[in-house]
Design a protein around this motif. Structure first.
Motif, PDB file in Angstrom:
ATOM      1  N   ARG A 110       0.899  -1.257  -0.114  1.00  0.00           N
ATOM      2  CA  ARG A 110       0.139   0.103  -0.102  1.00  0.00           C
ATOM      3  C   ARG A 110       0.899   1.404   0.091  1.00  0.00           C
ATOM      4  O   ARG A 110       1.919   1.279   0.849  1.00  0.00           O
ATOM      5  N   GLU A 111       0.443   2.130  -0.851  1.00  0.00           N
ATOM      6  CA  GLU A 111       1.343   3.357  -0.922  1.00  0.00           C
ATOM      7  C   GLU A 111       1.002   4.375   0.142  1.00  0.00           C
ATOM      8  O   GLU A 111       0.864   5.707  -0.118  1.00  0.00           O
ATOM      9  N   GLU A 112       1.138   4.051   1.541  1.00  0.00           N
ATOM     10  CA  GLU A 112       0.795   4.910   2.484  1.00  0.00           C
ATOM     11  C   GLU A 112       1.160   4.141   3.932  1.00  0.00           C
ATOM     12  O   GLU A 112       1.319   3.137   3.949  1.00  0.00           O
ATOM     13  N   ALA A 113       1.253   4.740   4.816  1.00  0.00           N
ATOM     14  CA  ALA A 113       1.327   4.025   6.254  1.00  0.00           C
ATOM     15  C   ALA A 113       0.075   3.687   6.705  1.00  0.00           C
ATOM     16  O   ALA A 113      -0.912   4.145   6.710  1.00  0.00           O
ATOM     17  N   VAL A 114       0.221   2.405   7.206  1.00  0.00           N
ATOM     18  CA  VAL A 114      -0.911   1.479   7.509  1.00  0.00           C
ATOM     19  C   VAL A 114      -0.772   1.155   9.139  1.00  0.00           C
ATOM     20  O   VAL A 114       0.057   0.741   9.485  1.00  0.00           O
ATOM     21  N   GLY A 115      -2.004   1.048   9.734  1.00  0.00           N
ATOM     22  CA  GLY A 115      -2.130   0.535  11.123  1.00  0.00           C
ATOM     23  C   GLY A 115      -1.115   1.124  12.123  1.00  0.00           C
ATOM     24  O   GLY A 115      -1.023   2.292  12.214  1.00  0.00           O
ATOM     25  N   PRO A 116      -0.160   0.577  12.602  1.00  0.00           N
ATOM     26  CA  PRO A 116       0.926   0.929  13.581  1.00  0.00           C
ATOM     27  C   PRO A 116       1.859   1.861  12.902  1.00  0.00           C
ATOM     28  O   PRO A 116       2.476   2.844  13.493  1.00  0.00           O
ATOM     29  N   GLY A 117       2.063   1.817  11.712  1.00  0.00           N
ATOM     30  CA  GLY A 117       2.817   2.792  10.819  1.00  0.00           C
ATOM     31  C   GLY A 117       2.326   4.330  10.861  1.00  0.00           C
ATOM     32  O   GLY A 117       2.857   5.171  10.833  1.00  0.00           O
ATOM     33  N   LYS A 118       0.778   4.306  10.932  1.00  0.00           N
ATOM     34  CA  LYS A 118       0.280   5.740  11.319  1.00  0.00           C
ATOM     35  C   LYS A 118       0.825   6.509  12.403  1.00  0.00           C
ATOM     36  O   LYS A 118       1.447   7.507  12.286  1.00  0.00           O
ATOM     37  N   ARG A 119       0.899   5.923  13.570  1.00  0.00           N
ATOM     38  CA  ARG A 119       1.361   6.510  14.567  1.00  0.00           C
ATOM     39  C   ARG A 119       3.010   6.781  14.657  1.00  0.00           C
ATOM     40  O   ARG A 119       3.516   7.779  14.912  1.00  0.00           O
ATOM     41  N   LEU A 120       3.628   5.723  13.930  1.00  0.00           N
ATOM     42  CA  LEU A 120       4.964   5.971  13.823  1.00  0.00           C
ATOM     43  C   LEU A 120       5.444   7.162  12.980  1.00  0.00           C
ATOM     44  O   LEU A 120       6.253   7.955  13.371  1.00  0.00           O
ATOM     45  N   GLN A 121       4.562   7.413  11.839  1.00  0.00           N
ATOM     46  CA  GLN A 121       4.766   8.334  10.895  1.00  0.00           C
ATOM     47  C   GLN A 121       4.425   9.730  11.760  1.00  0.00           C
ATOM     48  O   GLN A 121       5.407  10.651  11.659  1.00  0.00           O
ATOM     49  N   SER A 122       3.644   9.918  12.612  1.00  0.00           N
ATOM     50  CA  SER A 122       3.263  11.203  13.408  1.00  0.00           C
ATOM     51  C   SER A 122       4.276  11.409  14.236  1.00  0.00           C
ATOM     52  O   SER A 122       4.791  12.615  14.498  1.00  0.00           O
ATOM     53  N   LEU A 123       5.154  10.170  14.653  1.00  0.00           N
ATOM     54  CA  LEU A 123       6.272  10.613  15.754  1.00  0.00           C
ATOM     55  C   LEU A 123       7.693  10.956  15.011  1.00  0.00           C
ATOM     56  O   LEU A 123       8.397  11.484  15.602  1.00  0.00           O
TER      57      LEU A 123
END
Lengths: 60, 369, 347
Positions: free
Chosen positions: C27-40
């Motif tokens: 997927r060309e985006e942050a998914v699941g735990p990746g979303k929180r990771l991206q924000s940090l």
């Protein structure tokens, strides 16, 4: 070594045998070992536990 | 038979045993008791050593694992045979001979040849003379007396070590005088784990005994030889008895060595733990099995009480060998299925004595930064 | 930096155990735990793609890690993050395989899992950062991972203070003195009261959480597995006598015992005479069949799995263990009896 259920056998080169016995006795020994293994599989354990074919289970 | 010398672009493959040429002068008895001389205590009188030479058997035997000696390049310093002039014996078994008989004949022939070579130099003036006193029965001064506990591999034909001509299998720990080793009381018939091998050559030059003799702060108490039994109860018994023997002899500490991997680790771990349990500080020599990358746990059967360990290197790490002009012992390296002359990558485990359990080598491990 | 994140099917939200066999997808985006990771990790770093894969597929397929990375080729990743896998064995093994392969490709790579995860040793030279035991510890886990990702991206070394739990790599070097002379030095230090000095620290062995007991063996499928190197005579598939890099499977169908001459042990760590004389001494088929016929066990799994335990690296052995678990799990086996020609622990 961390394995939860261990059955103690008699020698490195023959985990499910014992060449010092005659063939009928050896077969009985093997049966005893596998019976003990099945008992171990049906027993709830919380950490590494040794099941001695001749005795009771004890922590490793 | 052919000679190969240090610095040559050469490689010996399928290396089995190696023997240092030694002989006794007139009236002093024999060397290799139980094989070439009567099985009676040795280690007295004068022994003539042809230092810098080795007689080496190389070729196929069942259960022998691929082993390599480099005569030049970086890897030459990983094996004692990389810096000796080697008389390499290659052999072809008679078609009706059993492998057990081939092994026996090969051992006898190798030992005889080593003695013949040394005897040829009996008349020459020695380059150096060393005096090796017998291990003292009591402390000579206030230095601690340290035992060299030496486990010998005992797993049947092709994986056996002989003491006075008989397999050590089934024996209990035995205290011997280090000088008995000088005259070949211990002879190897063990061809597994090339990197973790103790050939006859190294028993003749027992590194721990030599290092203790050289120390100004410690004294060599004696050498205790032990089998490495296959049976767990026997392993435990031999280990407990070895520790008790040290206590009885009044030794202050012990250095414990092994031969082989896996099971041999259990033997050494049980012994250092048994020693520590009765209050005798113990150091064990271990090889690491940390995987090719050096990232895996290094020991499969670590001691639980003893803490002092010497590392003889990571068995699994690979090293590069260059192409060579001459190959002895065989045409191919089966481990890599390549021509024996070719350049190749090979684990330290395949280099003869690279992680020598008796402590001959300088190889060790460090944490990468 | 351009980051690719690897997670399993469960954390991607596509399903649980029933989707474990599913192959990798991107997927060309942050998914699941990746979303929180991206924000940090701020604006400097971007999760340009997420790859997810079923746990059975990822841990049980030899080329899965390469397949996962090749999906990301068009996205020019500079850094690969895998996990957090917590204590999940298959997921941990997959995360380690992905970061080890990424590291080999010259990418920066980092994984997150619990220190008891069997995958821990497989990450090669890539750092592994400690996670909590389960997703209940997700918040703290992701915060620690995000800090480590930022340090790694900046080219800084990760150590214990960053929560690094992977062992430092051991490398062979030549010491100044032979091992025997170093042993004498060490024994003198020990006699002088120094109990800390050593060249080697013993590994902490895994605490394996035992599986629960089999409730009804008469209904269960039971497998025989061995590390005793028992193969058909002639060793047709070339199992190694030591330092095994592979495991094999052989059919037991139509057999009531393992006759002498048809099977042999190739293990180089012990005398194989006894096992060759009667291979049931290594793989107890005769008795297992008897128990099957008596109904004491429901069914004997129709093939046995085998490798050689002698000198085999712990990392390889763990890997085989995970593959065997996947294999037997897929075949709905409830219990396995492993015969090991090793030393049982003392009582």
């Amino acid at each position: 070594m961390g394995a939860p259920r261990i059955v103690r056998t008699r020698g490195i080169p023959f985990p499910t045998g014992d060449p010092s016995l005659d063939s009928e006795e050896e077969r009985e020994w093997r049966r005893q070992l596998i019976d003990k293994a099945l008992e171990a599989l049906s027993t709830s354990v919380s950490g590494p536990t040794v099941f001695d074919p001749a005795g009771e289970a004890q922590p490793a | 038979m052919s000679w190969v010398s240090p610095g040559e672009s050469a490689r010996i493959v399928k290396v089995l045993d190696a023997v240092e040429p030694r002989a006794k002068g007139d009236g002093a008895g024999g060397v290799f008791p139980g094989f070439l001389s009567p099985a009676r205590p040795v280690g007295l009188g004068t022994t003539h050593v042809l230092r810098g030479a080795a007689v080496v058997a190389a070729g196929y035997l069942p259960r022998a694992q691929e082993s390599v000696v480099e005569m030049s390049g970086e890897a030459a310093q990983l094996s004692p045979l990389g810096s000796t002039h080697n008389l390499v014996v290659e052999f072809e078994p008679s078609s009706d001979a059993s492998w057990e008989d081939v092994d026996t004949a090969l051992r006898r022939g190798l030992l005889k040849l080593a003695v013949r070579l040394a005897e040829a130099a009996l008349e020459a003036d020695p380059t150096a003379v060393e005096e090796l006193p017998a291990a003292p029965a009591q402390a000579q001064d206030d230095r601690p007396r340290v035992a060299a506990i030496t486990n010998l591999q005992t797993q049947g034909t092709f994986k056996d070590v002989f003491v006075y001509g008989s397999s050590m299998a089934g024996s209990l720990p035995t205290l011997i005088d280090p000088n008995e080793l000088e005259d070949g009381a211990v002879v190897s018939g063990q061809y597994g784990h090339p990197g973790l091998k103790n050939p006859t050559y190294i028993h003749q030059n027992h590194p721990v005994a030599a290092a203790l003799r050289a120390s100004e702060e410690a004294e060599l108490g004696g050498v205790i030889i032990c089998p490495e039994p296959v049976d767990q109860a026997q392993k435990e018994l031999v280990s407990a008895l070895a520790a008790r023997l040290c206590k009885t002899c009044g030794f202050d500490a012990a250095i414990v060595t092994k031969e082989g991997g896996g099971n041999a680790d259990a033997d050494i771990a049980l012994k250092v733990d048994a020693l520590e349990e009765i209050g005798i500080p113990a150091v064990g020599l271990f090889a690491e099995m940390a995987g090719r990358e050096g990232t895996a746990p290094p020991l499969v059967a670590p001691p639980t009480k003893a803490t002092a360990m010497v590392s003889t290197g990571n068995y699994d790490e690979e090293l590069e060998l260059g192409e060579v002009e001459r190959a002895l012992g065989g045409e191919r390296i089966d481990l890599r299925d390549v021509d024996a002359h070719e350049a190749m990558e090979i684990p330290h485990a395949a280099i003869y004595c690279a992680l020598n359990p008796l402590g001959w080598g300088r190889l060790t491990c460090e944490d990468a930064t | 930096m351009r980051i690719v994140h690897y997670i399993n099917q469960y954390f991607a939200g596509v399903g649980g155990e029933e989707e474990a066999g599913r192959g990798p997808e991107l997927r060309e985006e942050a998914v699941g735990p990746g979303k929180r990771l991206q924000s940090l990790i701020g604006d400097e770093h971007e999760i340009v793609a997420t790859v997810f894969c079923g746990d059975d597929y990822a841990a049980g397929t030899a080329e899965a890690a390469e397949e996962i990375l090749s999906l990301t080729d068009d996205h020019d990743p500079e850094l690969v993050v895998a996990g957090p896998a917590f204590t999940s064995g298959r997921y941990g093994v997959a995360c380690s395989a992905v970061v080890a392969a990424a590291h080999e490709r010259g990418l920066k790579a980092i994984a997150s899992m619990h220190e008891d995860n069997p995958g821990l040793q497989d990450a090669g030279a890539a750092p592994v950062i400690e996670s909590g035991e389960s997703a209940r510890r997700m918040k703290g886990t992701i915060e620690r991972l995000a800090a480590a990702v930022q340090k790694l991206a900046a080219g800084e070394h990760l150590g214990e203070e960053d929560g690094r739990i992977s062992r430092p790599r051991r490398v062979n070097v030549l010491a100044d003195a032979p091992a025997a002379a170093r042993a004498v030095e060490l024994v003198l230090a020990r006699l002088g009261g120094d109990t800390e000095r050593t060249e080697l620290r013993p590994p902490d062995f895994d605490q394996v959480t035992p599986a629960g007991p089999v409730e009804d063996l008469s209904e269960a499928s039971v497998a025989l597995v061995t590390e005793g190197g028992l193969v058909p005579a002639g060793n047709p598939d070339g199992l190694e006598s030591s330092r095994a890099t592979l495991w094999l499977r052989y059919s037991l169908e139509g057999r009531d015992s393992l006759p002498e001459g048809e099977f042999e042990s190739v293990d180089g760590g012990f005398s194989t005479e006894a096992a060759n004389e009667d291979p049931d001494r290594m793989v107890p088929l005769d008795v297992a069949r008897e128990l099957e016929q008596e109904g004491a066990i429901g069914r004997l799994h129709p093939e046995y799995l085998v490798t050689t335990g002698n000198g085999t690296a712990v990392a390889s052995a763990k890997h085989f263990g995970v593959e065997w678990a996947v294999e037997l799990h897929k075949a709905e086996v409830q219990a396995a009896i492993l015969t090991a020609p090793g030393s049982p622990p003392s009582s």
